[in-house]
Design a protein around this motif. Structure first.
Motif, short mmCIF file in Angstrom:
data_model
loop_
_atom_site.label_atom_id
_atom_site.label_comp_id
_atom_site.label_asym_id
_atom_site.label_seq_id
_atom_site.Cartn_x
_atom_site.Cartn_y
_atom_site.Cartn_z
N GLU A 152 -10.66 -11.21 7.13
CA GLU A 152 -11.30 -11.05 5.83
C GLU A 152 -10.69 -9.92 5.02
OE1 GLU A 152 -14.04 -12.37 3.80
OE2 GLU A 152 -13.19 -14.02 4.93
N PHE A 153 -9.98 -9.01 5.70
CA PHE A 153 -9.51 -7.82 5.01
C PHE A 153 -8.55 -8.14 3.87
CE2 PHE A 153 -6.87 -4.12 4.24
CZ PHE A 153 -7.83 -3.11 4.12
N GLU A 154 -7.66 -9.09 4.08
CA GLU A 154 -6.66 -9.40 3.07
C GLU A 154 -7.31 -9.86 1.77
OE1 GLU A 154 -3.09 -9.59 1.18
OE2 GLU A 154 -3.54 -8.70 3.14
N ASN A 155 -8.32 -10.72 1.86
CA ASN A 155 -9.02 -11.17 0.66
C ASN A 155 -9.77 -10.01 -0.01
OD1 ASN A 155 -8.21 -13.85 0.85
ND2 ASN A 155 -9.98 -14.44 2.08
N ILE A 156 -10.40 -9.17 0.80
CA ILE A 156 -11.11 -8.01 0.25
C ILE A 156 -10.13 -7.11 -0.48
CG2 ILE A 156 -12.34 -5.89 0.88
CD1 ILE A 156 -13.60 -7.48 3.20
N TRP A 157 -8.97 -6.89 0.13
CA TRP A 157 -7.98 -6.01 -0.47
C TRP A 157 -7.43 -6.60 -1.77
CZ3 TRP A 157 -6.98 -1.10 -0.07
CH2 TRP A 157 -5.81 -0.61 -0.64
N GLN A 158 -7.09 -7.87 -1.74
CA GLN A 158 -6.54 -8.50 -2.94
C GLN A 158 -7.54 -8.47 -4.10
OE1 GLN A 158 -3.42 -9.49 -3.53
NE2 GLN A 158 -2.94 -8.69 -1.50
N ASP A 159 -8.81 -8.63 -3.78
CA ASP A 159 -9.84 -8.61 -4.82
C ASP A 159 -10.08 -7.21 -5.38
OD1 ASP A 159 -10.27 -11.33 -4.58
OD2 ASP A 159 -12.01 -11.11 -3.25
N ASN A 160 -9.87 -6.19 -4.54
CA ASN A 160 -10.35 -4.85 -4.88
C ASN A 160 -9.30 -3.75 -4.81
OD1 ASN A 160 -13.53 -5.11 -5.02
ND2 ASN A 160 -12.91 -6.32 -3.24
N LEU B 40 -12.50 1.08 6.65
CA LEU B 40 -11.07 0.77 6.67
C LEU B 40 -10.57 0.52 5.25
CD1 LEU B 40 -8.45 0.13 8.15
CD2 LEU B 40 -9.31 -2.20 8.53
N PHE B 41 -11.33 -0.25 4.47
CA PHE B 41 -10.94 -0.50 3.09
C PHE B 41 -10.88 0.81 2.30
CE2 PHE B 41 -12.50 -0.86 -1.27
CZ PHE B 41 -11.47 -1.60 -1.84
N ILE B 42 -11.89 1.65 2.45
CA ILE B 42 -11.94 2.91 1.71
C ILE B 42 -10.78 3.82 2.10
CG2 ILE B 42 -13.26 5.05 1.43
CD1 ILE B 42 -15.80 3.32 1.59
N MET B 43 -10.48 3.89 3.39
CA MET B 43 -9.37 4.73 3.84
C MET B 43 -8.04 4.22 3.28
SD MET B 43 -10.36 7.37 5.52
CE MET B 43 -8.78 7.82 6.25
N LYS B 44 -7.88 2.92 3.22
CA LYS B 44 -6.64 2.36 2.65
C LYS B 44 -6.56 2.66 1.16
CE LYS B 44 -2.84 0.22 3.70
NZ LYS B 44 -1.91 0.84 4.67
N GLN B 45 -7.70 2.67 0.47
CA GLN B 45 -7.72 3.04 -0.94
C GLN B 45 -7.32 4.51 -1.14
OE1 GLN B 45 -9.08 1.47 -4.22
NE2 GLN B 45 -7.94 -0.05 -3.09
N ASP C 104 -3.91 1.95 9.67
CA ASP C 104 -3.56 0.67 10.30
C ASP C 104 -4.63 -0.37 10.01
OD1 ASP C 104 -2.73 -1.39 11.91
OD2 ASP C 104 -2.92 -0.29 13.81
N THR C 105 -4.24 -1.44 9.33
CA THR C 105 -5.19 -2.50 8.97
C THR C 105 -5.01 -3.74 9.85
OG1 THR C 105 -3.69 -3.36 7.27
CG2 THR C 105 -5.32 -1.72 6.58
N SER C 106 -4.47 -3.57 11.03
CA SER C 106 -4.23 -4.72 11.90
C SER C 106 -5.45 -5.11 12.71
CB SER C 106 -3.06 -4.44 12.85
OG SER C 106 -3.36 -3.36 13.73
N SER C 107 -6.44 -4.21 12.80
CA SER C 107 -7.64 -4.49 13.58
C SER C 107 -8.88 -4.11 12.80
CB SER C 107 -7.62 -3.71 14.90
OG SER C 107 -8.87 -3.81 15.58
N ALA C 108 -9.91 -4.94 12.89
CA ALA C 108 -11.16 -4.66 12.20
C ALA C 108 -11.89 -3.46 12.81
CB ALA C 108 -12.08 -5.88 12.23
#
Length: 320
Positions: free
Chosen positions: A299-307, A72-77, A3-7
């Motif tokens: 900030e997550f959306e930009n991080i995700w789009q970049d990476n 969170l980013f790593i888990m989504k990856q 779940d990426t809805s919360s930091a």
């Protein structure tokens, strides 16, 4: 699932997601523990691909408490890899094909105690002794401050906590040649920058060192941090090792647009320094996002789009 809805992606959230992913994809991922944190939390890592492969790479994050958007980013990856395991990309290769000859080791949250402190405050620490220790660190930091305004509220102070539960900045705790003379500006436990009483003193540091050393044919390591949208890679290495590290950095920069940062002064006992200077392995630190940590979920959306292609491109990278 992730779940990426919360930091505020917690240790418990990560633990539940790791178990769920392993249950859903038992032939694609395996869950392990490298040891325990100071406050008794398992230091989880996962293996994707061929655990017996002659080649391996390490990806990790969450070494600083307030940088909890990185796990969170790593888990989504990880989830992205597993969901698209057999899907061929434009080059005709899939995660499955790449991982048949590669061991991908991923440690999403190196510092769970620090992250829980930043997210939940003092009640997140289970040990009475450690909880009292954190409070005492707060009082010392408050006295150090020229203006006590930022330390008026312990709950606000703990939001910016960077260290582990003992007040050691884990990314200043790795044994390198210059450790004894390294001056971080903080001589006792603090919310950040304290290097510890001795190198490799912390259980989290020890666990990451032993895990990294155990990997067969380690080609490189990548650490995910926040923030700044830059890539740290210069640890003072020279020759072929410098060329290989620079090539890895340029590969990542071409993907996410982050600027390589190579203004080397002195090593500061980071994990990347340890990998480069002690193991002779290329190692880079990707600083994701912009703003002040802890970063908001916006900030997550930009991080995700970049990476979002990061893991795939790292698997594809061939060291020179």
């Amino acid at each position: 699932m992730v779940d990426t809805s919360s930091a505020e992606y917690s240790y418990e959230d990560m633990e539940a997601d790791l178990r769920a992913l392993c249950e859903k994809y038992p032939d694609r991922i395996s869950l392990h523990s490298a040891g325990s944190s100071l406050d008794g939390r398992e230091l989880y890592y996962v293996i994707l691909g061929n655990k017996d492969a002659e080649r391996s790479i390490m990806i990790n994050g969450g070494i600083h408490g307030r940088e909890y958007l990185t796990p969170l980013f790593i888990m989504k990856q990880i989830e992205l890899c597993l969901e698209n395991y057999e899907v061929a990309d434009e080059h005709g290769s899939s995660f499955s094909a790449m991982l048949s000859e590669l061991c991908l080791c991923v440690m999403p949250m190196i510092n769970p105690d620090g992250i829980m402190l930043s997210q939940k405050g003092l009640p997140a620490i289970r040990s009475d002794e450690l909880r009292l220790g954190v409070f005492n660190i707060y009082m010392v930091d408050k006295q150090r401050s020229k203006t006590n305004e930022e330390y008026a509220d312990i709950e606000e102070y703990l939001k910016y906590w960077k260290a582990n539960a003992a007040g050691v900045d884990l990314n200043r705790n790795f044994s390198i040649e210059y450790w004894d003379i390294m001056n971080t500006g903080v001589s006792s436990p603090s919310s950040e920058k304290y290097k510890g009483a001795t190198p490799d003193s912390e259980p989290e540091t020890k666990a990451l060192i032993e895990l990294t050393k155990s990997l067969k044919g380690l080609e490189f390591t990548v650490s995910i941090h926040s923030q700044g949208e830059i890539i740290y890679w210069d640890c003072g290495q020279r020759g072929e090792l410098r060329e290989r590290t620079q090539a890895l950095t340029e590969k990542i920069s071409a993907l996410n647009g982050y600027a390589p940062y190579n203004s080397f002064t002195n090593p500061d006992a980071t994990y990347n320094d340890w990998c480069v200077l002690n193991l002779g392995v290329p190692s880079v630190n990707i600083e994701t996002g912009l703003g002040v940590c802890p970063l908001p979920i916006s900030e997550f959306e930009n991080i995700w789009q970049d990476n979002y292609l990061l893991f795939r491109e790292l698997m594809r990278f061939e060291p020179i």
